[in-house]
Write a protein that holds these residues in place. Structure first.
Motif, PDB file in Angstrom:
ATOM      1  N   VAL A 189     112.265  93.565 -46.345  1.00  0.00           N
ATOM      2  CA  VAL A 189     112.151  92.150 -45.994  1.00  0.00           C
ATOM      3  C   VAL A 189     110.921  91.938 -45.119  1.00  0.00           C
ATOM      4  CG1 VAL A 189     113.272  90.170 -44.909  1.00  0.00           C
ATOM      5  CG2 VAL A 189     114.643  91.889 -46.095  1.00  0.00           C
ATOM      6  N   GLY A 190     110.035  91.064 -45.565  1.00  0.00           N
ATOM      7  CA  GLY A 190     108.843  90.732 -44.805  1.00  0.00           C
ATOM      8  C   GLY A 190     108.963  89.355 -44.180  1.00  0.00           C
ATOM      9  N   GLU A 191     109.085  89.309 -42.865  1.00  0.00           N
ATOM     10  CA  GLU A 191     109.203  88.041 -42.140  1.00  0.00           C
ATOM     11  C   GLU A 191     107.811  87.522 -41.788  1.00  0.00           C
ATOM     12  OE1 GLU A 191     111.106  86.219 -38.000  1.00  0.00           O
ATOM     13  OE2 GLU A 191     111.402  88.324 -38.549  1.00  0.00           O
ATOM     14  N   VAL A 192     107.447  86.371 -42.352  1.00  0.00           N
ATOM     15  CA  VAL A 192     106.152  85.767 -42.075  1.00  0.00           C
ATOM     16  C   VAL A 192     106.223  85.113 -40.699  1.00  0.00           C
ATOM     17  CG1 VAL A 192     104.397  84.147 -42.873  1.00  0.00           C
ATOM     18  CG2 VAL A 192     105.834  85.356 -44.536  1.00  0.00           C
ATOM     19  N   THR A 193     105.308  85.462 -39.806  1.00  0.00           N
ATOM     20  CA  THR A 193     105.356  84.952 -38.439  1.00  0.00           C
ATOM     21  C   THR A 193     105.193  83.442 -38.412  1.00  0.00           C
ATOM     22  OG1 THR A 193     102.990  85.396 -38.233  1.00  0.00           O
ATOM     23  CG2 THR A 193     104.496  87.083 -37.420  1.00  0.00           C
ATOM     24  N   LEU A 194     105.820  82.813 -37.437  1.00  0.00           N
ATOM     25  CA  LEU A 194     105.850  81.354 -37.369  1.00  0.00           C
ATOM     26  C   LEU A 194     104.480  80.745 -37.154  1.00  0.00           C
ATOM     27  CD1 LEU A 194     109.093  80.748 -35.287  1.00  0.00           C
ATOM     28  CD2 LEU A 194     108.800  80.761 -37.760  1.00  0.00           C
ATOM     29  N   ASP A 195     103.581  81.447 -36.463  1.00  0.00           N
ATOM     30  CA  ASP A 195     102.269  80.862 -36.224  1.00  0.00           C
ATOM     31  C   ASP A 195     101.408  80.843 -37.482  1.00  0.00           C
ATOM     32  OD1 ASP A 195     101.912  83.540 -36.452  1.00  0.00           O
ATOM     33  OD2 ASP A 195     100.624  83.762 -34.691  1.00  0.00           O
ATOM     34  N   ALA A 196     101.906  81.473 -38.560  1.00  0.00           N
ATOM     35  CA  ALA A 196     101.161  81.469 -39.807  1.00  0.00           C
ATOM     36  C   ALA A 196     101.649  80.390 -40.760  1.00  0.00           C
ATOM     37  CB  ALA A 196     101.278  82.826 -40.509  1.00  0.00           C
ATOM     38  N   THR A 197     102.675  79.647 -40.337  1.00  0.00           N
ATOM     39  CA  THR A 197     103.244  78.628 -41.210  1.00  0.00           C
ATOM     40  C   THR A 197     103.369  77.304 -40.478  1.00  0.00           C
ATOM     41  OG1 THR A 197     105.498  79.151 -40.553  1.00  0.00           O
ATOM     42  CG2 THR A 197     104.599  80.378 -42.416  1.00  0.00           C
ATOM     43  N   LYS A 198     103.564  76.275 -41.249  1.00  0.00           N
ATOM     44  CA  LYS A 198     103.852  74.972 -40.667  1.00  0.00           C
ATOM     45  C   LYS A 198     104.822  74.243 -41.583  1.00  0.00           C
ATOM     46  CE  LYS A 198      99.852  72.723 -42.879  1.00  0.00           C
ATOM     47  NZ  LYS A 198      98.645  71.907 -42.655  1.00  0.00           N
ATOM     48  N   SER A 199     105.749  73.510 -40.986  1.00  0.00           N
ATOM     49  CA  SER A 199     106.747  72.793 -41.767  1.00  0.00           C
ATOM     50  C   SER A 199     106.161  71.505 -42.308  1.00  0.00           C
ATOM     51  CB  SER A 199     107.971  72.485 -40.895  1.00  0.00           C
ATOM     52  OG  SER A 199     108.559  73.683 -40.436  1.00  0.00           O
ATOM     53  N   GLN A 200     106.571  71.155 -43.514  1.00  0.00           N
ATOM     54  CA  GLN A 200     106.132  69.930 -44.151  1.00  0.00           C
ATOM     55  C   GLN A 200     107.262  68.911 -44.135  1.00  0.00           C
ATOM     56  OE1 GLN A 200     102.875  69.603 -45.174  1.00  0.00           O
ATOM     57  NE2 GLN A 200     102.739  71.575 -44.121  1.00  0.00           N
ATOM     58  N   PRO A 201     106.971  67.614 -44.235  1.00  0.00           N
ATOM     59  CA  PRO A 201     108.019  66.595 -44.194  1.00  0.00           C
ATOM     60  C   PRO A 201     109.093  66.791 -45.253  1.00  0.00           C
ATOM     61  CG  PRO A 201     105.842  65.586 -43.978  1.00  0.00           C
ATOM     62  CD  PRO A 201     105.617  67.025 -44.306  1.00  0.00           C
ATOM     63  N   ASP A 202     108.736  67.366 -46.412  1.00  0.00           N
ATOM     64  CA  ASP A 202     109.722  67.526 -47.467  1.00  0.00           C
ATOM     65  C   ASP A 202     110.497  68.826 -47.347  1.00  0.00           C
ATOM     66  OD1 ASP A 202     107.742  69.280 -48.041  1.00  0.00           O
ATOM     67  OD2 ASP A 202     107.414  68.632 -50.115  1.00  0.00           O
ATOM     68  N   GLY A 203     110.299  69.551 -46.262  1.00  0.00           N
ATOM     69  CA  GLY A 203     111.041  70.780 -46.051  1.00  0.00           C
ATOM     70  C   GLY A 203     110.339  72.016 -46.555  1.00  0.00           C
ATOM     71  N   ASP A 204     109.243  71.870 -47.306  1.00  0.00           N
ATOM     72  CA  ASP A 204     108.500  73.024 -47.793  1.00  0.00           C
ATOM     73  C   ASP A 204     107.660  73.600 -46.673  1.00  0.00           C
ATOM     74  OD1 ASP A 204     109.480  72.891 -50.353  1.00  0.00           O
ATOM     75  OD2 ASP A 204     107.949  71.442 -50.982  1.00  0.00           O
ATOM     76  N   VAL A 205     107.181  74.802 -46.888  1.00  0.00           N
ATOM     77  CA  VAL A 205     106.335  75.475 -45.906  1.00  0.00           C
ATOM     78  C   VAL A 205     105.070  75.932 -46.597  1.00  0.00           C
ATOM     79  CG1 VAL A 205     106.145  77.440 -44.351  1.00  0.00           C
ATOM     80  CG2 VAL A 205     108.316  76.252 -44.566  1.00  0.00           C
ATOM     81  N   THR A 206     103.935  75.643 -46.009  1.00  0.00           N
ATOM     82  CA  THR A 206     102.666  76.124 -46.539  1.00  0.00           C
ATOM     83  C   THR A 206     101.942  76.885 -45.453  1.00  0.00           C
ATOM     84  OG1 THR A 206     101.550  74.069 -45.924  1.00  0.00           O
ATOM     85  CG2 THR A 206     102.449  74.194 -48.146  1.00  0.00           C
ATOM     86  N   MET A 207     100.942  77.671 -45.841  1.00  0.00           N
ATOM     87  CA  MET A 207     100.200  78.463 -44.877  1.00  0.00           C
ATOM     88  C   MET A 207      99.055  77.649 -44.290  1.00  0.00           C
ATOM     89  SD  MET A 207     102.006  81.060 -45.121  1.00  0.00           S
ATOM     90  CE  MET A 207     101.069  81.936 -43.889  1.00  0.00           C
ATOM     91  N   THR A 208      98.824  77.864 -43.012  1.00  0.00           N
ATOM     92  CA  THR A 208      97.672  77.236 -42.377  1.00  0.00           C
ATOM     93  C   THR A 208      96.460  78.129 -42.556  1.00  0.00           C
ATOM     94  OG1 THR A 208      98.194  78.307 -40.290  1.00  0.00           O
ATOM     95  CG2 THR A 208      99.083  76.104 -40.644  1.00  0.00           C
ATOM     96  N   ALA A 209      95.299  77.550 -42.696  1.00  0.00           N
ATOM     97  CA  ALA A 209      94.074  78.335 -42.900  1.00  0.00           C
ATOM     98  C   ALA A 209      93.705  79.050 -41.609  1.00  0.00           C
ATOM     99  CB  ALA A 209      92.940  77.431 -43.352  1.00  0.00           C
ATOM    100  N   SER A 210      93.312  80.283 -41.730  1.00  0.00           N
ATOM    101  CA  SER A 210      92.867  81.037 -40.562  1.00  0.00           C
ATOM    102  C   SER A 210      91.426  80.663 -40.238  1.00  0.00           C
ATOM    103  CB  SER A 210      92.981  82.544 -40.850  1.00  0.00           C
ATOM    104  OG  SER A 210      92.181  82.884 -41.961  1.00  0.00           O
ATOM    105  N   GLU A 211      90.925  81.213 -39.143  1.00  0.00           N
ATOM    106  CA  GLU A 211      89.594  80.839 -38.690  1.00  0.00           C
ATOM    107  C   GLU A 211      88.508  81.216 -39.693  1.00  0.00           C
ATOM    108  OE1 GLU A 211      89.000  82.483 -34.882  1.00  0.00           O
ATOM    109  OE2 GLU A 211      90.520  81.274 -33.900  1.00  0.00           O
ATOM    110  N   ASN A 212      88.747  82.290 -40.458  1.00  0.00           N
ATOM    111  CA  ASN A 212      87.727  82.706 -41.408  1.00  0.00           C
ATOM    112  C   ASN A 212      87.864  82.012 -42.754  1.00  0.00           C
ATOM    113  OD1 ASN A 212      89.945  83.897 -42.483  1.00  0.00           O
ATOM    114  ND2 ASN A 212      89.297  86.013 -42.155  1.00  0.00           N
TER     115      ASN A 212
END
Length: 269
Positions: free
Chosen positions: A82-105
């Motif tokens: 099981v790979g738990e994606v850290t919370l700072d790498a995700t953001k919640s969307q209004p419809d309940g989905d989760v997408t990744m935020t772009a990193s600095e690079n």
């Protein structure tokens, strides 16, 4: 360690309402959860067919041989990485989905350091009529190395993978999870850990439940589930949650066959 759990279904239309009710019940905001689940199947020990069987001209099997055969021919289980994606790498969307935020690079795919991998074993729940589902669980954190090579050496073959997306709430030692299972594009065992490109836009993935529904799980983990006092306390707490949340979700013990983690006997050789 043992897990005590109750399960319920949440429809797509009731999802946001249930989250609001749980937020008020637990007095906290939902904590987003994104988990990559890799499924592995245990292999039968090599040479099992070479151990003599009782009967025929062989007569009665010697006790030592019988013991070895019974041990090697015991139940095999599916396990998961099981790979738990850290919370700072995700953001919640209004419809309940989760997408990744772009990193600095500019790369939106999380690096290995943003995914915490854990080897997870969950036994089949105890038989008989139970007020809550009870089963043995075990988790071991994986930090470095070739996970696939390690598991293969211990007799586990990669089978498939899927994604769990949802929200967690906590009430003392109880975890209230509302999540859905999402299908992932299948890949080879060599790429299963490193291929995380799908995290850049989870909304494009297909839900296993075509109706868009969610699963709710209320669970408590205890060090020794065979301790009568701890078992009674955990059961009592879950039943209290069941009563308090009965207007929102009908929580019941899980179907034992649906939660069966054993490898089928047929086709093991």
């Amino acid at each position: 360690m043992h897990e005590f759990a109750l399960y319920g279904q949440v429809s797509k239309d009731a999802y946001h309402q249930v989250l609001q009710q749980l937020a008020g019940y637990t007095r906290m905001q939902p904590q987003s959860v994104v988990e990559i689940h890799l499924v592995f199947k245990a292999r039968s020990p090599p040479g099992l067919d070479n151990i003599p069987s009782a009967g025929g001209s062989q007569g009665i099997m010697q006790p030592e041989v019988q013991k070895i055969r019974a041990m090697l021919n015991g139940s095999l289980y599916y396990v998961q990485l099981v790979g738990e994606v850290t919370l700072d790498a995700t953001k919640s969307q209004p419809d309940g989905d989760v997408t990744m935020t772009a990193s600095e690079n500019g790369n939106s795919t999380p690096s290995e350091s943003e995914i915490k991998w854990t080897f997870e074993f969950k036994d089949t729940p105890e038989p008989g009529k139970q007020a809550v589902s009870t089963r043995l669980i075990h988790r071991v954190p994986f930090e470095h190395g070739n996970f696939m090579q390690f598991l293969n050496a211990f007799g586990y073959d990669y089978v498939s993978r899927y994604l769990v997306v949802g929200s967690n709430f906590y009430d003392l030692d109880t975890t209230l999870s509302v999540h859905k299972v999402v299908m992932l594009p299948q890949t080879t065992s060599e790429n299963a850990v490193n291929d995380t490109a799908f995290l850049s836009d989870i909304s494009k993935l297909t839900d296993v439940d075509k109706s868009g529904g969610y699963l709710m799980q209320a669970s408590i983990e205890v060090i020794d589930g065979n301790n009568p006092e701890l078992k009674e306390r955990g059961t009592r707490q879950l039943l209290a949650h069941k009563e308090a949340l009965k207007q929102a979700v009908d929580l019941t013990p899980g179907d034992r066959l649906a939660l069966d983690s054993r490898v089928p006997v047929t086709g093991r050789r």
